[in-house]
Enzyme design. Sequence first.
Site: not given
Ligand code: PLP
Length: 405
Positions: A101, A123, A388
């Site tokens: 993010k 948010e 992610s």
């Molecule tokens: C917020 C988050 C997601 C989901 O958000 P996307 O916008 O779908 O990428 C996925 N993995 C992690 C580690 C997150 O913090």
Amino acid sequence: MKHNGYEFDNYLKSHPDMNGFFGRYGGAYVSDELKRAMAEITEAYFTIAKSSKFIGDLRRIRKEFQGRPTPVSHLERLSGSLGNVQLYVKREDLNHTGAHKLNHCMGEALLAKYMGKKKVIAETGAGQHGVALATAAAYFGLECDIYMGSVDIKKQAPNVARMKILGANVVEVTHGLQTLKEAVDAAFDAYCKEYKDAIYCIGSVLGPHPFPMMVRDFQSVVGIEAREQFLEMTGELPDAVVACVGGGSNAMGMFSGFLNDPVDIYGIEPLGRGEALGDHAASLKYGTEGIMHGFNSIMLKDENGEPAPVYSVASGLDYPSSGPEHAYLRDIGRVKYDVVDDEETIDAFYKLSRMEGIIPAIESSHAVAFGMRLAKQMERGSILICLSGRGDKDMDYIIEKYGIR
Ligand SMILES: *Cc1c(COP(=O)(O)O)cnc(C)c1O
């Protein structure tokens, strides 16, 4: 190059269209006043953010502050335990703050700074977006208001503490289910009142145009890096690319590097406890077309046509819709969307931790679980998974709910 009969060469530049549409999805369904605010941001994006000075600043920040490029790791032991298919992960868990993010937050906050704004508003669900934005705000010297549901505040105490330490103002949202959807509503309301001095930094490829495009573009560094790294490591492209989809930002970042390649692409949604409405957050699989939070996409609705309550073991995935571009890529058949439930996710969480020494975020564990499932179905080849984020934020909750396995 044609893929499934579709021309992707100029895809990123021609999607969305001038009005922010990906086919029938997207757009900006907001009040006239907010339309002006969105137009101001769009204009700034196409002038300021495309200048070599802005791009140079962002590149330097990514390298010196975020620690990019993040590596791609080969999961040798896990792959070996499943068969002949080789699994690889793009390590967004090693991006500063522990998730992908920060990639779009640094871009959005840098744009805010260039535009002369004083404050950023957002948010947060899992708290990851809040932490990322609070980090960006601290870096650039901007004020920061983060809206968060009471349920998530309790579930994500360490991230709440991090936001406060970073100097952000955490605003508790106490209505409805007190999770991500209500927090989005509250942040949007606040932004409507403050848009002259503030900029709304949405946490995913969601919301009115230009956000789905802007967030995708800032995240595309993930896919661009991963493609280059994978080619360098193996001399070829992966056979499949996998990412989890909440709103869809890590997935769009990853996918945008491979849309033009002969690579199968999979977006993975949370099936939670099962198929009944309220037990999952798999909007692309079970949802229907509708408008919410200022954009047209596929969403899960209750009997009154309102956004339905959703559930996932991963706070970051429990949102009743997905980005409009995902709805479009699903319809044209370029990306396949599938689901993974809580149980398969927890299994993948422990397997990756035990066999590779990487504790994944529970969101990312959905993608890992699907990669493992796919590896068992394929005879040979390679799969690149977007990891992610890291799982430190989830450890206490998982031990409490599932115990050590
Ligand atoms: C917020 C988050 C997601 C989901 O958000 P996307 O916008 O779908 O990428 C996925 N993995 C992690 C580690 C997150 O913090």
